[in-house]
Enzyme design. Structure first.
Site, PDB file in Angstrom:
ATOM      1  N   LYS A   1      18.903  68.673  14.290  1.00 54.47           N
ATOM      2  CA  LYS A   1      19.055  70.177  13.861  1.00 54.47           C
ATOM      3  C   LYS A   1      17.541  69.854  13.174  1.00 54.47           C
ATOM      4  O   LYS A   1      17.086  69.366  12.348  1.00 54.47           O
ATOM      5  CB  LYS A   1      20.393  70.479  12.677  1.00 54.47           C
ATOM      6  CG  LYS A   1      21.236  70.453  13.718  1.00 54.47           C
ATOM      7  CD  LYS A   1      22.678  69.965  12.109  1.00 54.47           C
ATOM      8  CE  LYS A   1      23.769  70.368  12.689  1.00 54.47           C
ATOM      9  NZ  LYS A   1      24.346  70.744  13.780  1.00 54.47           N
TER      10      LYS A   1
ATOM     11  N   ARG B   1      33.375  68.404  20.112  1.00 52.29           N
ATOM     12  CA  ARG B   1      34.010  68.470  20.807  1.00 52.29           C
ATOM     13  C   ARG B   1      33.991  66.862  21.179  1.00 52.29           C
ATOM     14  O   ARG B   1      35.872  66.360  21.964  1.00 52.29           O
ATOM     15  CB  ARG B   1      33.723  69.384  21.711  1.00 52.29           C
ATOM     16  CG  ARG B   1      32.902  68.540  22.584  1.00 52.29           C
ATOM     17  CD  ARG B   1      31.742  70.018  23.560  1.00 52.29           C
ATOM     18  NE  ARG B   1      31.120  70.349  22.235  1.00 52.29           N
ATOM     19  CZ  ARG B   1      30.666  71.504  22.371  1.00 52.29           C
ATOM     20  NH1 ARG B   1      30.631  72.179  23.814  1.00 52.29           N
ATOM     21  NH2 ARG B   1      30.015  72.480  21.673  1.00 52.29           N
TER      22      ARG B   1
END
Length: 534
Positions: free
Chosen positions: A309, A384
C-alpha cells in the site's frame, strides 16, 4: 496435506487447542490496561471501566448530573428551576439533541435535554442520550428519565439510552499517561411503574454497549500490541469468563486443516497466524433454535504484502483491518449475558499481511480448506483469502445461516461512503433480517447485488479454480462473489464495513477512531434470528 473430514475436532488439531466452558456472568471488558511495551503486553482486560447501571425512582445522592427531558412545547420540568423564557434566552428551545447545563452548588448539575416533540424513536433516544453524556462530560455518575420520552417499548428505550451514554463517552486511553476525560462510572434510569421493563432494557444496553466498546478497543490498539497470538489469548480469557467454548489453532494445526488462504497471507509475517473458533450454546435451547455461524476477517495489520500500500492515511489505519474479527469476538462476549436463544459459532481468521522474502507472491496458487485453488493476482486482496478458509469451515457444520464481516474493499467505500456498510448475500430473507437489525441499531447498511450470473466469469483463472481479484470495476461485488463460492447453498450474507470502520470526528454516540460498527447489529441479529427469517 489433504483436508480432514471434521477439521475443528480432528485429533491432530486438538493437541494445542484450548477449550473453556465455565458458566459465569458477562463482564464489562476493555483493554484499558494494555502495557506500553509489547514484550510485557498483558491481554487481561481491565475491570476499572465497569459501569454500574441501576433502575430507581429517584436520583442517587452520588449522581453528578441529572438529565431532564424538555420538549419544544409543553411544561418544563419544575425541578429544572427555569421557565421556558429563561431557557430560550439561553438559546435552548427544546429541539432534539440540544442541551443546557444548570450548575448547582452542593448538588447535582441539572441538564435540560431537548426531545423535540417527544415520542422519540430508539435512534433518536440514543442520540439524545449521547448529547446528555457529552454535556455532563465532567461527571462520572449520571441519572436521567430520558427513556420516558420514547414512542416504543420501555425496554428498548432504556437500552438505547444506556448505549447512547456509554458509547458517547468512550475514549481509547490505554496508552496515554494522563486523561482529560472523566469515564462514566454509574448510570441511574429513573423509572415509574415500568421498572421491570426498564431493568431488562438497561441490562441489554449495558451488554451491547460493553461489546461495542470492546470492539473499539481492539481496533484502536496498535498492531505491535495486539497480534494474532494475543487476540487468541484474549478470546480464551473471554471464553472462560462468559461460558464460551474456545479452540485455538496455530500454524501446524492450520496446515493439517488445509487452510491455505490464512497460511498464504501469513507467509510474509514474523507473527504466526491463529484461527480461533468460539462456540455459544444456550442453556435451554428450544427445538426452534437456529445455528448461526459468524466469520470475521482478522488481518491484524495489512501492509498490502508484495502489493504494498502507499504510505498514506489509509495505510496508517490498517491496524483496524482486524475489525471484523474484533467485532465477532465482541458479539460472542455478550451472548451469555443477553440469554441468546440461538446456537452461535464464530471463526476469527487472524494474521498479519506483510512483505518479506517469504511472502505470498503474485501468481502463487493457494489451496483453500476443502480443496478449492486460488490464483493470487493481488496480495492486497488478502481478506477474501482468509475468509474463504473460515467460510469453508463454517459450511461444514451446516448451520442455518452464515454471516461474514470484514473491512474488505475500498470499492465499497467508493460506492457507499463512510456511513453505510455494504451487504450482499445469496438469501434475501437473511439480508432482510440484517437490514432490520441495522435499522434497529442505527448501524446502516445498503444492499448491493451479488449478480453471480454477470460477475462470476471475471474470477476465472487460467491455472486455478479462481483468481482473487476480478478487475478494476465492481470490486465490492466481485469480492462477495468470490466469497459465495465457499458457502454452497447455505443462507449466507457478507457485511463489508470498510467505509464505517472508523469515525473521523465525534458525532453523537460515534466517537473519533475505531467505530465498532457491526457489533450491535450482529448482536441484534443473532439474538432475534429465527429459521423463518430466511
Amino acid at each position: 496435506m489433504p483436508p480432514t473430514k471434521d477439521p475443528v475436532r480432528n485429533d491432530s488439531a486438538k493437541k494445542d487447542s484450548t477449550t473453556t466452558g465455565a458458566e459465569t456472568a458477562a463482564p464489562t471488558i476493555s483493554l484499558a490496561d494494555v502495557a506500553k511495551d509489547r514484550r510485557t503486553f498483558d491481554p487481561a482486560p481491565s475491570r476499572s471501566t465497569t459501569i454500574d447501571v441501576v433502575v430507581t425512582r429517584s436520583a442517587p445522592a452520588a449522581a453528578g448530573a441529572i438529565g431532564l427531558p424538555v420538549g419544544e412545547k409543553g411544561a418544563v420540568p419544575r425541578s429544572l428551576g427555569l421557565d421556558r423564557a429563561t431557557l430560550a434566552a439561553a438559546g435552548f428551545e427544546g429541539k432534539l439533541g440540544q442541551t443546557h447545563v444548570v450548575p448547582r452548588q452542593g448538588a447535582a448539575a441539572l441538564v435540560a435535554i431537548g426531545v423535540g416533540e417527544g415520542n422519540l424513536s430508539t435512534s433518536q433516544l440514543r442520540d439524545a442520550a449521547a448529547a446528555f453524556a457529552r454535556a455532563a462530560g465532567k461527571h462520572g455518575s449520571l441519572a436521567t428519565a430520558l427513556h420516558t420520552s420514547a414512542s416504543g417499548s420501555a425496554a428498548d428505550a432504556a437500552a438505547a439510552v444506556v448505549e447512547g451514554i456509554v458509547l458517547a463517552r468512550y475514549r481509547y486511553g490505554a496508552l496515554r499517561n494522563s486523561s482529560s476525560t472523566t469515564p462514566v462510572s454509574a448510570i441511574a434510569l429513573l423509572a415509574g411503574n415500568d421498572v421491570a421493563a426498564v431493568e431488562r432494557g438497561a441490562t441489554k444496553g449495558r451488554a451491547t454497549a460493553a461489546a461495542a466498546c470492546l470492539a473499539r478497543d481492539l481496533a484502536n490498539t496498535p498492531p505491535s500490541h495486539l497480534t494474532a497470538t494475543r487476540i487468541a489469548e484474549l478470546a480464551v480469557q473471554i471464553g472462560a469468563e462468559t461460558g464460551l467454548g474456545v479452540e485455538v489453532f496455530g500454524p501446524e494445526e492450520l496446515t493439517l486443516l488445509g487452510c491455505g488462504g490464512l497460511l498464504g497471507v501469513n507467509a510474509g509475517s514474523a507473527e504466526p497466524a491463529r484461527l480461533v473458533k468460539l462456540t455459544y450454546r444456550p442453556k435451554r435451547a428450544k427445538p426452534t433454535a437456529a445455528h448461526i455461524a459468524l466469520v470475521g476477517k482478522g488481518v491484524m495489520y495489512d501492509s498490502g504484502g508484495i502489493s504494498l500500500k502507499p504510505s498514506d492515511g489509509m495505510h496508517l489505519v490498517m491496524k483496524m483491518d482486524m475489525s471484523g474479527a474484533g467485532n465477532v469476538l465482541a458479539v460472542m462476549s455478550a451472548l451469555t449475558a443477553l440469554g441468546c436463544p440461538n446456537h452461535v459459532s464464530a471463526y476469527l481468521m487472524c494474521t498479519d499481511n506483510m512483505p518479506s522474502g517469504s511472502a505470498m507472491k503474485l501468481g502463487d496458487v493457494l489451496h483453500i480448506h476443502g480443496g478449492t485453488t486460488v490464483e493470487v493476482l493481488n496480495t492486497d486482496a488478502e481478506g477474501r483469502l482468509v475468509l474463504a478458509d473460515g467460510l469453508a469451515l463454517a459450511a461444514e457444520e451446516s448451520p442455518d445461516a452464515i454471516i461474514d464481516i470484514a473491512t474488505l474493499t475500498g470499492a465499497c467505500v467508493v460506492a457507499l461512503g463512510t456511513s453505510y456498510a455494504g451487504v450482499l448475500g445469496n438469501d434475501q430473507g437473511l439480508v432482510d433480517a440484517i437490514r432490520g437489525a441495522a435499522d434497529a441499531t442505527d448501524e446502516p447498511v445498503w444492499q448491493l447485488p451479488l449478480a453471480k450470473d454477470r460477475y462470476r466469469k471475471l474470477l476465472d483463472s487460467d491455472v486455478a479454480d479462481l483468481k482473487n481479484v476480478g478487475g478494476p470495476y465492481g470490486g465490492a461485488i466481485t469480492a462477495a462473489v468470490f466469497l459465495s463460492e465457499f458457502v454452497g447453498d447455505i443462507p449466507w450474507a457478507h457485511l463489508d464495513i470498510a467505509g464505517p470502520m472508523k469515525f473521523d470526528a465525534d458525532d453523537s454516540w460515534r466517537t473519533k477512531g475505531a467505530s465498532g460498527v457491526g457489533t450491535r447489529l450482529l448482536i441484534d441479529l443473532v439474538t432475534s434470528y429465527a429459521r423463518s427469517s430466511a
